[in-house]
Design an enzyme around this catalytic site. Structure first.
Site, PDB file in Angstrom:
ATOM      1  N   ASP A 170       0.878  -1.175   0.000  1.00  0.00           N
ATOM      2  CA  ASP A 170       0.000   0.000   0.000  1.00  0.00           C
ATOM      3  C   ASP A 170       0.916   1.226   0.000  1.00  0.00           C
ATOM      4  O   ASP A 170       1.591   1.508   0.994  1.00  0.00           O
ATOM      5  CB  ASP A 170      -0.905  -0.043   1.235  1.00  0.00           C
ATOM      6  CG  ASP A 170      -1.892   1.115   1.286  1.00  0.00           C
ATOM      7  OD1 ASP A 170      -1.580   2.193   0.735  1.00  0.00           O
ATOM      8  OD2 ASP A 170      -2.958   0.955   1.906  1.00  0.00           O
ATOM      9  N   LYS A 195      -6.151  10.293  -1.076  1.00  0.00           N
ATOM     10  CA  LYS A 195      -5.172  11.054  -0.295  1.00  0.00           C
ATOM     11  C   LYS A 195      -4.301  11.892  -1.236  1.00  0.00           C
ATOM     12  O   LYS A 195      -4.816  12.726  -1.940  1.00  0.00           O
ATOM     13  CB  LYS A 195      -4.365  10.074   0.572  1.00  0.00           C
ATOM     14  CG  LYS A 195      -5.225   9.003   1.270  1.00  0.00           C
ATOM     15  CD  LYS A 195      -6.167   9.550   2.319  1.00  0.00           C
ATOM     16  CE  LYS A 195      -7.217   8.550   2.794  1.00  0.00           C
ATOM     17  NZ  LYS A 195      -6.740   7.269   3.275  1.00  0.00           N
TER      18      LYS A 195
HETATM   19  C1  LIG Z   1      -7.339   5.939   3.486  1.00  0.00           C
HETATM   20  C2  LIG Z   1      -6.480   4.750   3.317  1.00  0.00           C
HETATM   21  C3  LIG Z   1      -6.987   3.557   2.779  1.00  0.00           C
HETATM   22  C4  LIG Z   1      -8.451   3.383   2.417  1.00  0.00           C
HETATM   23  O1  LIG Z   1      -8.763   4.152   1.324  1.00  0.00           O
HETATM   24  P1  LIG Z   1     -10.246   4.741   1.023  1.00  0.00           P
HETATM   25  O2  LIG Z   1     -10.045   5.492  -0.230  1.00  0.00           O
HETATM   26  O3  LIG Z   1     -10.600   5.605   2.199  1.00  0.00           O
HETATM   27  O4  LIG Z   1     -11.153   3.568   0.917  1.00  0.00           O
HETATM   28  C5  LIG Z   1      -6.106   2.505   2.592  1.00  0.00           C
HETATM   29  N1  LIG Z   1      -4.801   2.611   2.930  1.00  0.00           N
HETATM   30  C6  LIG Z   1      -4.290   3.725   3.476  1.00  0.00           C
HETATM   31  C7  LIG Z   1      -2.847   3.775   3.827  1.00  0.00           C
HETATM   32  C8  LIG Z   1      -5.105   4.834   3.689  1.00  0.00           C
HETATM   33  O5  LIG Z   1      -4.582   5.940   4.228  1.00  0.00           O
END
Ligand SMILES: *Cc1c(COP(=O)(O)O)cnc(C)c1O
Length: 379
Positions: A170, A195
């Site tokens: 991720d 983000k």
């Molecule tokens: C926010 C986030 C997610 C989930 O993403 P959404 O777009 O809110 O479903 C997954 N991994 C990380 C590191 C995040 O900050």
């Protein structure tokens, strides 16, 4: 092509039909087929839509993959990726991955017969010890949330390959501007594009990228079969945000460095968590695999000082979940983003009640420091 240029000219940056330099929004659910039983490029928009395709090609170019996939959220991208696995499969998972990822594993995937072991992925021996005969993948985040710990992607993906495991990273916090996991040995990268990639707090979206043709085939199948795709309007908004990623990340980094130096001298701060903090193990690893340290910083107040009072005293910096946007956002993980984790587990993972996480935005640094300073003074 250098990264800044790829942001602007990578993917599909011009409409073939009209020459429009901004990718059009193809707001169409289906496409006219001029021949029965032919093999048209576009048929139905869950399977493929030209606007979504543009952002998918762009993220593939940025991460150095062969194919990208856009989803309705980061969580949907993670769900489709975890759907590569079957009943009886086991995963080794970083012990401080995003809370929603744990919820997905614990409350959805486990019911479908997947098992997992959570470990600190900075500890290679712990990762090796967690691998079982039925382990199929290593899933991790680096830097992590909210302690910004950094794991060695090259060493981990090498270990994973020795055991025939996929490495899934991720890359939300670093973004491809600062870190490209596929080039360090990972097989799949996932993003919450809500983000930094979107970057303007106006969008929920997710992306997955792979550099393996067979995995690309499987991910494409799962994206279409599960169907949690990103719509054309949001696909357009996402690629629009992504074009300025490089200038935004440089500015986030400069402001975060300045906030770090301010916090270092602030006597009311006990501990700082920031991969750009020289002398820490995280810094040493970050230096080898990242080209910058990003815009996230966390800190603990001195004992007896109240995090609630501090964050409520801020005037410019908004108390809010999420991160990676133009505006600075602050939160208390114990109460907000990590509130669903049982207190004991949370404390065991190093997330204290008084920990504060700051996503440093693009406001003038003098205004940000002045806001922090008046909130510290009022404590
Ligand atoms: C926010 C986030 C997610 C989930 O993403 P959404 O777009 O809110 O479903 C997954 N991994 C990380 C590191 C995040 O900050």
């Amino acid at each position: 092509m250098k990264f800044d240029t790829t942001l602007i000219h990578g993917g599909i940056s011009e409409d073939k039909h009209t020459g429009a330099v901004s990718v059009p929004i193809y707001q169409s659910s289906t496409f006219h087929q001029h021949e029965l039983g032919g093999d048209p490029k576009w048929e139905y928009a869950r399977t493929g839509n030209p606007t979504r395709n543009a952002v998918e090609k762009l993220i593939a170019d940025l991460e150095g993959g062969v194919a990208g996939f856009a989803f309705a959220s980061g969580s949907a991208a993670i769900h489709a990726t975890l759907s590569l696995f079957s009943q009886g499969d086991h995963l080794v998972v970083g012990n401080d991955v995003y809370g929603g990822t744990f919820r997905l594993l614990n409350q959805v995937m486990v019911r479908q017969g997947l098992t997992f072991t959570a470990v600190d992925t900075r500890d290679l021996d712990a990762v090796a010890a967690a691998i079982q005969a039925n382990t199929k993948a290593l899933y991790l985040e680096t830097p992590t949330n909210p302690l910004l710990h950094v794991s060695d992607l090259k060493a981990l993906s090498k270990l994973a390959k020795q055991h025939n495991l996929l490495t899934i990273v991720d890359n939300t916090f670093a973004t491809p501007f600062n870190q490209r996991p596929l080039q360090l040995g990972a097989d799949i990268v996932v993003h919450s594009a809500s983000k930094y990639l979107g970057g303007h707090s106006d969008l929920v979206a997710g992306l997955a990228v792979t550099n393996d043709a067979e995995l690309a085939e499987q991910l494409g199948f799962l994206q279409n079969a599960i169907g949690a795709i990103l719509g054309p309007q949001d696909s357009w908004l996402l690629q629009r945000g992504m074009k300025t990623l490089a200038v935004r990340m440089r500015a986030h980094e400069a402001n975060t460095q300045a906030v770090f130096h301010y916090l270092e001298k602030q006597p009311k701060v006990a501990t700082i968590y920031y991969p750009g903090q020289p002398g820490t193990p995280d810094y040493i690893t970050a230096k080898t695999q990242m080209t910058g340290f990003g815009g996230m910083i966390s800190f603990e107040l001195q004992a007896g000082l109240d995090a609630k009072t501090f964050v409520e005293n801020l005037k410019l910096i908004a108390l809010a979940e999420s991160l990676g946007s133009l505006e600075s956002l602050i939160e208390v993980p114990a109460v907000m983003t990590h509130g669903a984790i049982p207190r004991e587990t949370r404390l065991a993972n190093g997330i204290q009640d008084e920990l504060i996480r700051l996503s440093v935005g693009l406001e003038d640094i003098n205004d940000l420091i002045a806001d922090l300073d008046q909130a510290f003074t009022a404590l």
